[in-house]
Design a protein around this motif. Structure first.
Motif, PDB file in Angstrom:
ATOM      1  N   SER A   1       0.825  -1.222   0.000  1.00 47.82           N
ATOM      2  CA  SER A   1       0.000   0.000   0.000  1.00 47.82           C
ATOM      3  C   SER A   1       0.854   1.264   0.000  1.00 47.82           C
ATOM      4  O   SER A   1       0.439   2.294  -0.513  1.00 47.82           O
ATOM      5  CB  SER A   1      -0.926  -0.001   1.213  1.00 47.82           C
ATOM      6  OG  SER A   1      -0.151   0.012   2.392  1.00 47.82           O
TER       7      SER A   1
ATOM      8  N   SER B   1      -4.264  -2.451  -0.834  1.00 51.17           N
ATOM      9  CA  SER B   1      -3.971  -3.022   0.487  1.00 51.17           C
ATOM     10  C   SER B   1      -2.571  -3.624   0.491  1.00 51.17           C
ATOM     11  O   SER B   1      -1.914  -3.708  -0.543  1.00 51.17           O
ATOM     12  CB  SER B   1      -5.016  -4.073   0.849  1.00 51.17           C
ATOM     13  OG  SER B   1      -5.234  -4.903  -0.248  1.00 51.17           O
ATOM     14  N   ASP B   2      -2.127  -4.052   1.650  1.00 49.36           N
ATOM     15  CA  ASP B   2      -0.853  -4.746   1.729  1.00 49.36           C
ATOM     16  C   ASP B   2      -1.054  -6.166   1.215  1.00 49.36           C
ATOM     17  O   ASP B   2      -2.178  -6.653   1.165  1.00 49.36           O
ATOM     18  CB  ASP B   2      -0.335  -4.732   3.171  1.00 49.36           C
ATOM     19  CG  ASP B   2       0.154  -3.330   3.551  1.00 49.36           C
ATOM     20  OD1 ASP B   2       0.393  -2.520   2.627  1.00 49.36           O
ATOM     21  OD2 ASP B   2       0.278  -3.052   4.754  1.00 49.36           O
TER      22      ASP B   2
END
Ligand code: MSP
Length: 507
Positions: free
Chosen positions: A164, A199-200
């Motif tokens: 992210s 997102s990660d």
């Protein structure tokens, strides 16, 4: 121009049966690599197999053998298929090779040391009997999409890559490098995807659930997520951490060829991973469309329909390669049908190309004692035009290939083949001979044969075997430096022509 050309295919899941989708990308890469070699560019063409993960573990378990033994058996299907399709790759990488696991391990440790990877918790929908996680959108009526049984929400400790953090960087990189993601529709798709917060990336699986993977060096009870492992193959094979000089020469030139279904992994995960590692980006990520039959994507799931690779046995490898390159406009979906292959085979390969060779060899045998004649008479306007058009075609072909407009390249080449046929009709060497104009007839035959030699050299990357056969008939041999053949005048007067069975027999 003497930058190296480095081209990759996706590495295929070793569990799959090689199908049209795999064959297409691999042939495309092969054709591009052969064009690069033809114009004298140093070339590195990489393909391989993706061998870790749940499916391989499950399949091996079902057979009661180790996943490695299973993979060792399955990989042969790809290697044999590529040999069959005349694929001349320079390297074949398997993600289970130590050269690769070493690189993945080093990269993971490095990212962990730099704080790019952290421990966190993952929540998802878990199917207990199948022992696997699904995302919300995978579920079918709230149940496991595989077995239909209820799933439960489960939380699990895992490791995450700080993807992210690179969202803004990636957006501006893509915006500033118009040729990074091609074609433009795919570039826009990625930019669209990046409008949502990124997102990660969960890059681990607990070894208790899935043991068939590369252990995380800093948490050995976890293995690496297959995509994180797989993408790294492209740097491993280029010499990252093993041959730095070679790596630095090759890496910035790389072109990744992929199907449109694996765009996000290649155009979002991979660039952010590279950026975090501190490596430059690939030159191009090119996503092609799908082969479809009546609107449905072809793959192994379409097992009951035409098995495209079976058509290789009927039409031959080269004709199959020709059809795939001729009938797909890169970037769009294309229709696959046997009728279309048959049509191209008979009209373009058997009639236009095959017959032309046949007529030329026949006339050379009848009128010139089976030897390529010397072009003694001064060329008239039509004759000079034929030469000019053939010479112009060389540069145009490479330009089209560079633009990845392979279908257009082939259309233009076949137009010149058509022009040679018309030239023979128009000049009618058989009449010239009857009228005693033998010098003129010799010039016509020389020009037609030389134009055919040059156009067939431009077809060589697509039809490697058939063109070699064609040259044998024309009494010509490919020079050691291929590019030396790309000039008018390669056919030597006096060379002996050879007759033989039709290049593309009617089916
Ligand atoms: N293992 C991953 C790739 C990892 S690369 C770091 C994978 N493997 S795969 O075996 O599923 O290969 C799929 C490739 O074949 C993709 O490029 C996909 O787009 C392509 N095709 C599968 N079916 C296709 C068609 N019907 N038509 C064209 N190509 C399609 O994904």
């Amino acid at each position: 121009m003497n930058d190296p050309f480095y081209v990759t295919t996706p590495i295929y899941y070793v569990n799959d049966e090689p199908h049209l989708g795999h064959a297409y990308t691999t042939i495309l890469a092969d054709v591009l690599a052969r064009y690069a070699r033809l114009r004298g560019q140093p070339t590195f063409f990489l393909t391989g197999t993706d061998e870790h993960g749940q499916k391989v573990q499950d399949a091996a378990q079902a057979r009661g053998i180790s996943p490695q033994a299973h993979a060792n058996e399955m990989v042969l299907r790809f290697q044999n298929a590529w040999e069959n399709l005349h694929i001349a790759n320079d390297d074949f990488i398997r993600t289970t090779q130590s050269r690769h696991t070493r690189v993945v391990t080093t990269i993971l440790q490095d990212l962990w040391d730099k704080g790019e990877i952290y421990q966190g918790s993952y929540t998802g929908w878990y199917c207990v009997p199948d022992e696997r996680f699904w995302t919300e959108k995978d579920l079918v009526d709230g149940n496991c999409p595989d077995c239909g049984r209820p799933v439960e929400q489960l939380e699990e400790t895992n490791y995450f890559f700080r993807m992210s953090a690179y969202q803004e960087w990636l957006i501006s990189y893509i915006t500033q490098h118009p040729d990074f993601i091609r074609p433009e529709t795919r570039r826009n798709e990625v930019l669209g995807f990046l409008r949502q917060p990124l997102s990660d990336l969960c890059i681990s699986r607990p070894a208790s659930r899935l043991s068939w993977g590369i252990p995380l060096p800093f948490a050995p009870d976890y293995v690496t997520y297959v995509w994180f492992d797989a993408l790294i193959n492209y740097v491993t094979a280029a010499g990252y951490l093993s041959d730095q000089d070679r790596f630095e020469r090759l890496w910035p030139q790389v072109m990744h060829l992929i199907g449109k279904d694996i765009l996000i992994t290649h155009a979002v995960y991979w660039p952010t991973m590279l950026h975090a590692i501190g490596l430059p980006q690939p030159k191009t990520i090119f996503a092609h469309g799908w082969w479809v039959v009546e609107g449905t994507k072809m793959g192994k799931s379409l097992g009951n329909a035409v098995r495209p690779l079976d058509l290789v046995e009927i039409y031959g490898t080269d004709a199959f390669r020709y059809f795939l390159m001729r009938d797909m406009t890169l970037g769009r979906d294309a229709d696959f049908s046997e009728a279309a292959i048959s049509q191209r085979y008979h009209a373009e390969l058997a009639n236009d190309l095959g017959n032309l060779l046949h007529r030329l060899v026949n006339m050379t045998q009848r009128y010139c004692e089976g030897q390529i004649p010397a072009p003694e008479a001064l060329p008239d306007a039509t004759t000079s035009d034929l030469r000019t058009h053939t010479e112009i075609l060389i540069g145009e072909t490479f330009a089209r290939v560079e633009a990845l407009a392979l279908n257009e390249a082939l259309i233009a080449i076949m137009e010149v083949v058509g022009e040679i046929n018309k030239y023979l009709e128009h000049t009618a060497p058989w009449k010239l001979v009857k009228q005693g104009e033998t010098a003129r007839a010799a010039t016509v035959l020389y020009y037609a044969a030389e134009a055919l030699r040059l156009t067939s050299l431009l077809l060589h990357p697509v039809l490697p075997e058939k063109t070699a056969e064609l040259w044998e008939r024309l009494g010509w041999q490919l020079p050691a430096r291929l590019a030396d053949g790309l000039h008018w005048g390669g056919l030597q007067p006096g060379a002996k022509v050879n007759s033989g069975s039709p290049l593309f027999p009617r089916i």
